[in-house]
Design a protein around this motif. Structure first.
Motif, PDB file in Angstrom:
ATOM      1  N   TYR A   1       0.821  -1.214   0.000  1.00 25.52           N
ATOM      2  CA  TYR A   1       0.000   0.000   0.000  1.00 25.52           C
ATOM      3  C   TYR A   1       0.855   1.264   0.000  1.00 25.52           C
ATOM      4  CZ  TYR A   1      -3.729   3.223   1.413  1.00 25.52           C
ATOM      5  OH  TYR A   1      -4.636   4.249   1.469  1.00 25.52           O
TER       6      TYR A   1
ATOM      7  N   ALA B   1      -6.114   5.668   6.298  1.00 30.64           N
ATOM      8  CA  ALA B   1      -6.850   5.268   5.087  1.00 30.64           C
ATOM      9  C   ALA B   1      -6.604   3.789   4.777  1.00 30.64           C
ATOM     10  CB  ALA B   1      -6.437   6.147   3.911  1.00 30.64           C
ATOM     11  N   PHE B   2      -5.368   3.340   4.969  1.00 36.20           N
ATOM     12  CA  PHE B   2      -5.021   1.932   4.759  1.00 36.20           C
ATOM     13  C   PHE B   2      -5.822   1.027   5.705  1.00 36.20           C
ATOM     14  CE2 PHE B   2      -2.260  -1.596   6.222  1.00 36.20           C
ATOM     15  CZ  PHE B   2      -2.277  -2.361   5.063  1.00 36.20           C
TER      16      PHE B   2
ATOM     17  N   ASN C   1      -8.677   1.655   7.106  1.00 40.98           N
ATOM     18  CA  ASN C   1     -10.062   1.682   6.658  1.00 40.98           C
ATOM     19  C   ASN C   1     -10.273   0.677   5.529  1.00 40.98           C
ATOM     20  OD1 ASN C   1     -12.803   3.069   6.416  1.00 40.98           O
ATOM     21  ND2 ASN C   1     -11.971   3.342   4.362  1.00 40.98           N
ATOM     22  N   GLU C   2      -9.377   0.677   4.556  1.00 38.27           N
ATOM     23  CA  GLU C   2      -9.480  -0.244   3.424  1.00 38.27           C
ATOM     24  C   GLU C   2      -9.386  -1.702   3.877  1.00 38.27           C
ATOM     25  OE1 GLU C   2      -6.556  -1.086  -0.231  1.00 38.27           O
ATOM     26  OE2 GLU C   2      -7.363   0.966  -0.206  1.00 38.27           O
TER      27      GLU C   2
ATOM     28  N   GLY D   1     -12.494  -4.372   3.814  1.00 38.39           N
ATOM     29  CA  GLY D   1     -12.289  -5.539   2.961  1.00 38.39           C
ATOM     30  C   GLY D   1     -12.680  -6.814   3.681  1.00 38.39           C
TER      31      GLY D   1
ATOM     32  N   GLU E   1     -14.824   8.552   6.026  1.00 36.44           N
ATOM     33  CA  GLU E   1     -15.510   8.261   4.763  1.00 36.44           C
ATOM     34  C   GLU E   1     -17.008   8.256   5.031  1.00 36.44           C
ATOM     35  OE1 GLU E   1     -15.658   4.546   1.714  1.00 36.44           O
ATOM     36  OE2 GLU E   1     -13.672   5.226   2.373  1.00 36.44           O
TER      37      GLU E   1
END
Length: 129
Positions: A75, A88-89, A91-92, A96, A127
């Motif tokens: 990432y 942000a990482f 969150n992803e 997922g 978000e």
């Protein structure tokens, strides 16, 4: 609006690319992470979301990051390993896993990852649906 959240921590190293003095050499932080999700309504049981599932997923992701050099993660290949990008990482990664588990993410109208890199400094990623 209803909000639920979980809190956790992990120890990791990172460094910044560019002219950031001591921050350009690998150094460690004891990160504290707050994960907050919001829904507009409660479900038929009177819950916003199942906190036990959030805790389980959160623990998996934080355990995977513990004692890692964040810059080594794919990432961050073309991103600064800043606390903002780390939020942000996370969150992803978290969403997922929730998607894989068929968690009712469509009910989530807002999600926030807040990462404290010290007792006085934090950054977050928010978000909205």
């Amino acid at each position: 609006m209803y909000r639920v959240g979980v809190k956790g921590s992990f120890q990791a190293r990172h460094f910044l690319n560019g002219d950031f003095e001591d921050e350009t050499t690998p150094h460690s932080h004891a990160y504290t992470v707050d994960w907050t999700l919001a829904t507009q309504e409660l479900d038929e049981n009177g819950f916003s979301l199942d906190i036990s599932i959030l805790e389980e997923v959160f623990e998996i992701v934080l355990r995977d990051l513990d004692e890692r050099l964040l810059n080594d993660l794919e990432y961050f290949e073309f991103r600064q390993a800043s606390v903002e990008n780390t939020a942000a990482f996370l969150n992803e990664m978290l969403f997922g896993i929730l998607e894989e588990r068929e968690f009712p993410i469509a009910r989530v109208v807002e999600r926030e990852i807040k990462i404290w890199e010290s007792e006085t400094a934090w950054a977050s990623y928010v978000e909205r649906a």
